[in-house]
Design a protein around this motif. Structure first.
Motif, PDB file in Angstrom:
ATOM      1  N   ALA A 155       0.816  -1.216   0.000  1.00 48.72           N
ATOM      2  CA  ALA A 155       0.000   0.000   0.000  1.00 48.72           C
ATOM      3  C   ALA A 155       0.851   1.269   0.000  1.00 48.72           C
ATOM      4  O   ALA A 155       0.406   2.313  -0.464  1.00 48.72           O
ATOM      5  CB  ALA A 155      -0.933   0.001   1.204  1.00 48.72           C
ATOM      6  N   ASN A 156       2.078   1.180   0.511  1.00 51.89           N
ATOM      7  CA  ASN A 156       2.971   2.340   0.578  1.00 51.89           C
ATOM      8  C   ASN A 156       3.917   2.428  -0.624  1.00 51.89           C
ATOM      9  O   ASN A 156       4.851   3.220  -0.612  1.00 51.89           O
ATOM     10  CB  ASN A 156       3.796   2.297   1.860  1.00 51.89           C
ATOM     11  N   GLU A 157       3.670   1.625  -1.648  1.00 56.86           N
ATOM     12  CA  GLU A 157       4.581   1.563  -2.790  1.00 56.86           C
ATOM     13  C   GLU A 157       3.911   2.045  -4.077  1.00 56.86           C
ATOM     14  O   GLU A 157       2.697   1.947  -4.232  1.00 56.86           O
ATOM     15  CB  GLU A 157       5.086   0.137  -2.995  1.00 56.86           C
ATOM     16  N   GLY A 158       4.732   2.546  -4.976  1.00 53.94           N
ATOM     17  CA  GLY A 158       4.257   2.977  -6.287  1.00 53.94           C
ATOM     18  C   GLY A 158       5.350   2.785  -7.316  1.00 53.94           C
ATOM     19  O   GLY A 158       6.534   2.809  -6.989  1.00 53.94           O
ATOM     20  N   ILE A 159       4.948   2.619  -8.540  1.00 53.57           N
ATOM     21  CA  ILE A 159       5.904   2.413  -9.624  1.00 53.57           C
ATOM     22  C   ILE A 159       6.429   3.768 -10.083  1.00 53.57           C
ATOM     23  O   ILE A 159       5.657   4.651 -10.461  1.00 53.57           O
ATOM     24  CB  ILE A 159       5.253   1.654 -10.798  1.00 53.57           C
ATOM     25  N   ILE A 160       7.743   3.921 -10.062  1.00 55.51           N
ATOM     26  CA  ILE A 160       8.398   5.119 -10.580  1.00 55.51           C
ATOM     27  C   ILE A 160       8.544   5.001 -12.088  1.00 55.51           C
ATOM     28  O   ILE A 160       8.428   5.964 -12.821  1.00 55.51           O
ATOM     29  CB  ILE A 160       9.777   5.310  -9.907  1.00 55.51           C
ATOM     30  N   GLY A 161       8.800   3.794 -12.550  1.00 53.26           N
ATOM     31  CA  GLY A 161       8.924   3.569 -13.978  1.00 53.26           C
ATOM     32  C   GLY A 161       9.523   2.222 -14.283  1.00 53.26           C
ATOM     33  O   GLY A 161       9.944   1.486 -13.380  1.00 53.26           O
ATOM     34  N   PHE A 162       9.525   1.906 -15.566  1.00 56.55           N
ATOM     35  CA  PHE A 162      10.111   0.659 -16.062  1.00 56.55           C
ATOM     36  C   PHE A 162      11.312   1.053 -16.907  1.00 56.55           C
ATOM     37  O   PHE A 162      11.169   1.762 -17.905  1.00 56.55           O
ATOM     38  CB  PHE A 162       9.091  -0.104 -16.918  1.00 56.55           C
ATOM     39  N   VAL A 163      12.502   0.605 -16.503  1.00 58.87           N
ATOM     40  CA  VAL A 163      13.723   0.927 -17.230  1.00 58.87           C
ATOM     41  C   VAL A 163      14.083  -0.272 -18.104  1.00 58.87           C
ATOM     42  O   VAL A 163      14.396  -1.345 -17.597  1.00 58.87           O
ATOM     43  CB  VAL A 163      14.873   1.302 -16.277  1.00 58.87           C
ATOM     44  N   HIS A 164      13.996  -0.077 -19.415  1.00 59.46           N
ATOM     45  CA  HIS A 164      14.292  -1.113 -20.395  1.00 59.46           C
ATOM     46  C   HIS A 164      15.773  -1.008 -20.742  1.00 59.46           C
ATOM     47  O   HIS A 164      16.258   0.083 -21.074  1.00 59.46           O
ATOM     48  CB  HIS A 164      13.433  -0.911 -21.642  1.00 59.46           C
ATOM     49  N   VAL A 165      16.504  -2.144 -20.677  1.00 56.34           N
ATOM     50  CA  VAL A 165      17.949  -2.144 -20.889  1.00 56.34           C
ATOM     51  C   VAL A 165      18.314  -3.218 -21.909  1.00 56.34           C
ATOM     52  O   VAL A 165      17.864  -4.370 -21.803  1.00 56.34           O
ATOM     53  CB  VAL A 165      18.705  -2.429 -19.571  1.00 56.34           C
ATOM     54  N   GLY A 166      19.137  -2.849 -22.868  1.00 52.77           N
ATOM     55  CA  GLY A 166      19.616  -3.809 -23.861  1.00 52.77           C
ATOM     56  C   GLY A 166      20.652  -3.169 -24.755  1.00 52.77           C
ATOM     57  O   GLY A 166      21.156  -2.078 -24.475  1.00 52.77           O
ATOM     58  N   THR A 167      20.945  -3.842 -25.838  1.00 54.14           N
ATOM     59  CA  THR A 167      21.906  -3.343 -26.814  1.00 54.14           C
ATOM     60  C   THR A 167      21.143  -2.616 -27.917  1.00 54.14           C
ATOM     61  O   THR A 167      20.207  -3.185 -28.494  1.00 54.14           O
ATOM     62  CB  THR A 167      22.714  -4.516 -27.406  1.00 54.14           C
ATOM     63  N   PRO A 168      21.527  -1.363 -28.201  1.00 59.99           N
ATOM     64  CA  PRO A 168      20.842  -0.646 -29.273  1.00 59.99           C
ATOM     65  C   PRO A 168      21.019  -1.364 -30.607  1.00 59.99           C
ATOM     66  O   PRO A 168      22.122  -1.794 -30.948  1.00 59.99           O
ATOM     67  CB  PRO A 168      21.544   0.723 -29.304  1.00 59.99           C
ATOM     68  N   VAL A 169      19.917  -1.524 -31.343  1.00 58.37           N
ATOM     69  CA  VAL A 169      19.990  -2.153 -32.664  1.00 58.37           C
ATOM     70  C   VAL A 169      20.211  -1.112 -33.760  1.00 58.37           C
ATOM     71  O   VAL A 169      20.421  -1.464 -34.911  1.00 58.37           O
ATOM     72  CB  VAL A 169      18.734  -3.011 -32.962  1.00 58.37           C
ATOM     73  N   MET A 170      20.150   0.172 -33.396  1.00 53.35           N
ATOM     74  CA  MET A 170      20.470   1.276 -34.301  1.00 53.35           C
ATOM     75  C   MET A 170      20.887   2.456 -33.437  1.00 53.35           C
ATOM     76  O   MET A 170      20.678   2.440 -32.223  1.00 53.35           O
ATOM     77  CB  MET A 170      19.282   1.637 -35.200  1.00 53.35           C
ATOM     78  N   GLU A 171      21.475   3.458 -34.051  1.00 49.74           N
ATOM     79  CA  GLU A 171      21.916   4.622 -33.283  1.00 49.74           C
ATOM     80  C   GLU A 171      20.709   5.324 -32.664  1.00 49.74           C
ATOM     81  O   GLU A 171      19.684   5.520 -33.323  1.00 49.74           O
ATOM     82  CB  GLU A 171      22.682   5.599 -34.174  1.00 49.74           C
ATOM     83  N   ALA A 172      20.861   5.671 -31.400  1.00 49.50           N
ATOM     84  CA  ALA A 172      19.771   6.341 -30.684  1.00 49.50           C
ATOM     85  C   ALA A 172      19.531   7.728 -31.263  1.00 49.50           C
ATOM     86  O   ALA A 172      20.478   8.461 -31.540  1.00 49.50           O
ATOM     87  CB  ALA A 172      20.109   6.454 -29.204  1.00 49.50           C
ATOM     88  N   PRO A 173      18.281   8.084 -31.452  1.00 49.39           N
ATOM     89  CA  PRO A 173      17.989   9.412 -31.989  1.00 49.39           C
ATOM     90  C   PRO A 173      18.274  10.496 -30.949  1.00 49.39           C
ATOM     91  O   PRO A 173      18.128  10.265 -29.750  1.00 49.39           O
ATOM     92  CB  PRO A 173      16.494   9.337 -32.302  1.00 49.39           C
ATOM     93  N   GLU A 174      18.700  11.633 -31.416  1.00 51.59           N
ATOM     94  CA  GLU A 174      18.857  12.791 -30.537  1.00 51.59           C
ATOM     95  C   GLU A 174      17.559  13.574 -30.608  1.00 51.59           C
ATOM     96  O   GLU A 174      16.834  13.504 -31.598  1.00 51.59           O
ATOM     97  CB  GLU A 174      20.036  13.647 -31.002  1.00 51.59           C
ATOM     98  N   ARG A 175      17.241  14.239 -29.546  1.00 49.99           N
ATOM     99  CA  ARG A 175      16.055  15.087 -29.554  1.00 49.99           C
ATOM    100  C   ARG A 175      16.467  16.494 -29.152  1.00 49.99           C
ATOM    101  O   ARG A 175      17.535  16.710 -28.602  1.00 49.99           O
ATOM    102  CB  ARG A 175      14.980  14.556 -28.607  1.00 49.99           C
ATOM    103  N   GLU A 176      15.606  17.429 -29.448  1.00 49.76           N
ATOM    104  CA  GLU A 176      15.898  18.814 -29.097  1.00 49.76           C
ATOM    105  C   GLU A 176      15.893  18.958 -27.584  1.00 49.76           C
ATOM    106  O   GLU A 176      15.016  18.419 -26.892  1.00 49.76           O
ATOM    107  CB  GLU A 176      14.854  19.736 -29.724  1.00 49.76           C
ATOM    108  N   ARG A 177      16.867  19.665 -27.069  1.00 52.19           N
ATOM    109  CA  ARG A 177      16.980  19.916 -25.630  1.00 52.19           C
ATOM    110  C   ARG A 177      16.704  21.395 -25.369  1.00 52.19           C
ATOM    111  O   ARG A 177      16.899  22.242 -26.241  1.00 52.19           O
ATOM    112  CB  ARG A 177      18.389  19.574 -25.128  1.00 52.19           C
TER     113      ARG A 177
END
Length: 189
Positions: A155-177
């Motif tokens: 009851a005192n817990e919540g999901i912060i997120g799901f972190v997916h980890v692996g080997t990139p199959v292509m170059e990661a896209p850049e996004r505007e910062r």
């Protein structure tokens, strides 16, 4: 001043989960990743977080269970339903980061949640440092009571997120910062 130590932070980017494949971290790399993940600011030394590893058949079964939960949601488009159905098929490792709020502590709940959020961020940085790609996702599953029950959250817990980890199959896209000057100001009395 040598700015090269900041390069990894400057170049950090999320790799979309659908662009992550095998291999994932082996046992030694996974241990290193988890050890750096917990090195976060933690007011009160509460360790208000935990991680649940989703790998192999268990990860696929989890994805199938989430897909089944979506069947009861009629307002979801077919494309969204398909995207959610396949979400856990790509990366070989998914880490559910969970906040554990100590309600008896004088440390505000938001600070405890931020500590757990920093665990997720450290997972992203650690994965990159080890040569992997990663993406931190939330979506409906992070806020759903049935998913929390599926993961055995208290009851005192919540999901912060799901972190997916692996080997990139292509170059990661850049996004505007954001431009630094647009998000930084100095306070003056």
């Amino acid at each position: 001043m040598n700015h090269e130590p900041l390069r990894a932070l400057r170049d950090r980017r999320s790799v979309p989960a659908s662009q992550l494949g095998a291999p994932g971290p082996d046992a030694r790399a996974l241990r290193q990743l988890l050890e750096v993940a917990v090195r976060v600011p933690d007011h009160g030394k509460l360790a208000p977080f935990r991680m649940i590893l989703l790998e192999g058949e268990a990860k696929l079964a989890f994805g199938a269970r989430l897909s089944a939960l979506l069947e009861s949601r009629p307002n979801l488009s077919d494309a969204k339903r398909e995207k959610e159905r396949r979400r856990y098929e790509y990366a070989p490792l998914v880490i559910a980061v969970v906040s554990r709020i100590d309600t008896g502590s004088s440390v505000p709940a938001i600070e405890q949640q931020l500590a757990a959020g920093n665990v997720a961020h450290n997972l992203l940085l650690g994965a990159q440092a080890l040569g992997f790609g990663a993406q931190w996702l939330t979506g409906w599953a992070a806020y759903d009571e049935d998913v929390a029950a599926l993961l055995g959250l208290g009851a005192n817990e919540g999901i912060i997120g799901f972190v997916h980890v692996g080997t990139p199959v292509m170059e990661a896209p850049e996004r505007e910062r954001p431009a630094v000057d647009e998000v930084v100001s100095s306070w003056t009395p």
